[in-house]
Motif scaffolding. Structure first.
Motif, PDB file in Angstrom:
ATOM      1  N   LYS A  15       3.302   7.900   8.986  1.00 51.15           N
ATOM      2  CA  LYS A  15       4.624   7.770   9.622  1.00 51.15           C
ATOM      3  C   LYS A  15       4.974   9.008  10.447  1.00 51.15           C
ATOM      4  O   LYS A  15       5.430   8.905  11.573  1.00 51.15           O
ATOM      5  CB  LYS A  15       5.727   7.556   8.570  1.00 51.15           C
ATOM      6  CG  LYS A  15       5.599   6.262   7.796  1.00 51.15           C
ATOM      7  CD  LYS A  15       6.781   6.042   6.869  1.00 51.15           C
ATOM      8  CE  LYS A  15       6.906   7.088   5.773  1.00 51.15           C
ATOM      9  NZ  LYS A  15       5.791   7.105   4.818  1.00 51.15           N
ATOM     10  N   THR A  33      13.036  12.613   7.478  1.00 51.16           N
ATOM     11  CA  THR A  33      13.997  12.468   6.364  1.00 51.16           C
ATOM     12  C   THR A  33      13.358  12.759   5.011  1.00 51.16           C
ATOM     13  O   THR A  33      14.026  13.212   4.093  1.00 51.16           O
ATOM     14  CB  THR A  33      14.647  11.064   6.340  1.00 51.16           C
ATOM     15  OG1 THR A  33      13.636  10.088   6.071  1.00 51.16           O
ATOM     16  CG2 THR A  33      15.331  10.748   7.658  1.00 51.16           C
ATOM     17  N   TYR A  37      14.603  15.092   1.372  1.00 52.20           N
ATOM     18  CA  TYR A  37      14.541  14.788  -0.069  1.00 52.20           C
ATOM     19  C   TYR A  37      13.622  15.783  -0.791  1.00 52.20           C
ATOM     20  O   TYR A  37      13.861  16.151  -1.934  1.00 52.20           O
ATOM     21  CB  TYR A  37      14.078  13.340  -0.288  1.00 52.20           C
ATOM     22  CG  TYR A  37      15.119  12.354   0.189  1.00 52.20           C
ATOM     23  CD1 TYR A  37      16.246  12.079  -0.586  1.00 52.20           C
ATOM     24  CD2 TYR A  37      15.017  11.728   1.429  1.00 52.20           C
ATOM     25  CE1 TYR A  37      17.229  11.208  -0.138  1.00 52.20           C
ATOM     26  CE2 TYR A  37      15.988  10.862   1.888  1.00 52.20           C
ATOM     27  CZ  TYR A  37      17.092  10.607   1.103  1.00 52.20           C
ATOM     28  OH  TYR A  37      18.072   9.758   1.546  1.00 52.20           O
ATOM     29  N   ARG A  38      12.592  16.228  -0.086  1.00 53.03           N
ATOM     30  CA  ARG A  38      11.684  17.218  -0.681  1.00 53.03           C
ATOM     31  C   ARG A  38      12.390  18.565  -0.858  1.00 53.03           C
ATOM     32  O   ARG A  38      12.201  19.248  -1.867  1.00 53.03           O
ATOM     33  CB  ARG A  38      10.442  17.393   0.214  1.00 53.03           C
ATOM     34  CG  ARG A  38       9.488  16.222   0.146  1.00 53.03           C
ATOM     35  CD  ARG A  38       8.326  16.349   1.126  1.00 53.03           C
ATOM     36  NE  ARG A  38       7.410  15.227   0.991  1.00 53.03           N
ATOM     37  CZ  ARG A  38       6.403  15.201   0.132  1.00 53.03           C
ATOM     38  NH1 ARG A  38       6.142  16.244  -0.627  1.00 53.03           N
ATOM     39  NH2 ARG A  38       5.639  14.138   0.038  1.00 53.03           N
ATOM     40  N   ARG A  89       5.636  20.522   0.532  1.00 53.41           N
ATOM     41  CA  ARG A  89       4.507  19.578   0.569  1.00 53.41           C
ATOM     42  C   ARG A  89       3.641  19.685  -0.675  1.00 53.41           C
ATOM     43  O   ARG A  89       2.700  18.905  -0.849  1.00 53.41           O
ATOM     44  CB  ARG A  89       3.624  19.831   1.807  1.00 53.41           C
ATOM     45  CG  ARG A  89       4.391  19.929   3.116  1.00 53.41           C
ATOM     46  CD  ARG A  89       4.974  18.631   3.565  1.00 53.41           C
ATOM     47  NE  ARG A  89       5.969  18.843   4.607  1.00 53.41           N
ATOM     48  CZ  ARG A  89       6.787  17.907   5.062  1.00 53.41           C
ATOM     49  NH1 ARG A  89       6.732  16.692   4.588  1.00 53.41           N
ATOM     50  NH2 ARG A  89       7.682  18.170   5.976  1.00 53.41           N
ATOM     51  N   SER A  98      10.281  11.362  -5.911  1.00 53.21           N
ATOM     52  CA  SER A  98      10.716   9.961  -5.975  1.00 53.21           C
ATOM     53  C   SER A  98      11.893   9.763  -6.928  1.00 53.21           C
ATOM     54  O   SER A  98      12.883   9.135  -6.544  1.00 53.21           O
ATOM     55  CB  SER A  98       9.552   9.036  -6.326  1.00 53.21           C
ATOM     56  OG  SER A  98       8.813   8.781  -5.149  1.00 53.21           O
ATOM     57  N   ARG A 128      12.048   5.888   4.375  1.00 52.44           N
ATOM     58  CA  ARG A 128      11.882   4.648   3.597  1.00 52.44           C
ATOM     59  C   ARG A 128      13.015   3.652   3.837  1.00 52.44           C
ATOM     60  O   ARG A 128      12.882   2.475   3.562  1.00 52.44           O
ATOM     61  CB  ARG A 128      11.845   4.956   2.085  1.00 52.44           C
ATOM     62  CG  ARG A 128      10.828   5.990   1.634  1.00 52.44           C
ATOM     63  CD  ARG A 128       9.425   5.498   1.873  1.00 52.44           C
ATOM     64  NE  ARG A 128       8.411   6.386   1.290  1.00 52.44           N
ATOM     65  CZ  ARG A 128       8.105   7.582   1.762  1.00 52.44           C
ATOM     66  NH1 ARG A 128       8.726   8.069   2.804  1.00 52.44           N
ATOM     67  NH2 ARG A 128       7.136   8.298   1.187  1.00 52.44           N
ATOM     68  N   ARG A 178       4.630   6.868  -6.404  1.00 52.96           N
ATOM     69  CA  ARG A 178       5.793   7.019  -5.514  1.00 52.96           C
ATOM     70  C   ARG A 178       6.133   5.689  -4.845  1.00 52.96           C
ATOM     71  O   ARG A 178       7.301   5.321  -4.745  1.00 52.96           O
ATOM     72  CB  ARG A 178       5.531   8.105  -4.468  1.00 52.96           C
ATOM     73  CG  ARG A 178       5.763   9.490  -5.032  1.00 52.96           C
ATOM     74  CD  ARG A 178       6.030  10.510  -3.968  1.00 52.96           C
ATOM     75  NE  ARG A 178       4.849  10.844  -3.194  1.00 52.96           N
ATOM     76  CZ  ARG A 178       4.851  11.027  -1.880  1.00 52.96           C
ATOM     77  NH1 ARG A 178       5.959  10.866  -1.195  1.00 52.96           N
ATOM     78  NH2 ARG A 178       3.752  11.365  -1.253  1.00 52.96           N
ATOM     79  N   ARG A 185      13.514   1.084  -6.729  1.00 51.46           N
ATOM     80  CA  ARG A 185      14.778   1.712  -7.109  1.00 51.46           C
ATOM     81  C   ARG A 185      15.958   0.802  -6.696  1.00 51.46           C
ATOM     82  O   ARG A 185      15.828  -0.013  -5.756  1.00 51.46           O
ATOM     83  CB  ARG A 185      14.908   3.091  -6.456  1.00 51.46           C
ATOM     84  CG  ARG A 185      15.051   3.031  -4.961  1.00 51.46           C
ATOM     85  CD  ARG A 185      15.052   4.420  -4.324  1.00 51.46           C
ATOM     86  NE  ARG A 185      15.060   4.308  -2.891  1.00 51.46           N
ATOM     87  CZ  ARG A 185      14.447   5.122  -2.060  1.00 51.46           C
ATOM     88  NH1 ARG A 185      13.762   6.151  -2.526  1.00 51.46           N
ATOM     89  NH2 ARG A 185      14.508   4.937  -0.767  1.00 51.46           N
TER      90      ARG A 185
END
Ligand code: DC
Length: 228
Positions: A15, A33, A37-38, A89, A98, A128, A178, A185
């Motif tokens: 992606k 994005t 979250y990371r 990373r 996740s 996602r 993940r 979810r």
């Protein structure tokens, strides 16, 4: 005339490579994005925040400031003023991102910032929930997919290029886990938007994939012009 391009799909299916290629070719901004979250996950780990405690999560989110900078032509993620591009990373972060990104208060905070960044259009975002939640009105939505072993090998190479040594089987297990959590979810699960174009890039080179997507972007841009 600029459009929004939303790219969603499973973990490590290219992606960001596609998004960066499109942004470069169209002179658009690129929004990673997943990096946001990371960065939140890294903050929780470094500050020993119990992310199962909603009050602790809410408090911690107030302390988190994420921004992006371009350094030598590359996108770098900053967490509270510190360049964390490499750290976010690492497998330590991949192992917790996740469950962290499944928390609704975390999603609400990140999605609000992402929507603000897309206000002027001319943006390529990957993640996602981009075509379903963040930019449901994106002119072009792409859903990327690829074989899991191919994805594992690509991730392995990508990490090695960054000097991060990770075990192939561990990467594969992490990708599958993940994908399972991200797709199941309750809040904004990974799913293909009804109007998304699916690209399976298992057998495509980076150039072929980019060419396909650029053609789609061109069509959407022409459609925009003809609507005016
Ligand atoms: O794209 P990535 O692998 O860097 O993303 C890391 C994690 O962040 C991924 O496992 C799920 C989560 N994520 C998300 O929930 N929503 C997004 N828009 C982007 C990523």
């Amino acid at each position: 005339m600029s459009i929004i391009i939303a790219i969603d799909g499973h973990s490590s299916c290219g992606k960001s490579t596609l998004a960066k290629g499109l942004a470069r070719a169209l002179h658009y901004a690129y929004l990673d994005t997943g990096a946001m979250y990371r960065a939140v996950t890294l903050y929780f780990l470094d500050h020993q925040i119990n992310y199962h405690d909603p009050a602790a999560v809410e408090e911690a989110l107030k302390q988190i400031n994420i921004h992006f900078e371009r350094i030598d032509g590359k996108n770098h993620t900053f967490l509270n003023g510190q360049d964390v591009e490499r750290e976010i990373r690492e497998m330590r972060v991949s192992g917790h991102v996740s469950p962290v990104s499944a928390i609704s208060t975390v999603r609400r905070a990140m999605v609000a910032q992402q929507k603000a960044m897309g206000r002027r259009r001319g943006i390529v975002a990957d993640g996602r929930d981009i075509g379903t939640v963040v930019f449901p009105d994106a002119e072009l939505k792409i859903f990327l997919t690829a074989d899991v072993d191919v994805r594992t090998s690509r991730r392995h190479l990508e990490l090695a290029a960054k000097g991060i040594d990770a075990d192939w089987d561990e990467i594969r297990r992490n990708l599958i886990e993940r994908d399972r959590i991200d797709s199941s979810r309750a809040d904004s699960p990974l799913r293909q938007a009804d109007d998304a174009v699916v690209i399976d890039n298992t057998l495509l080179s980076e150039e072929e994939q980019l060419e396909k997507a650029l053609q789609l972007a061109q069509e959407r841009l022409e459609l925009q012009v003809s609507k005016q």
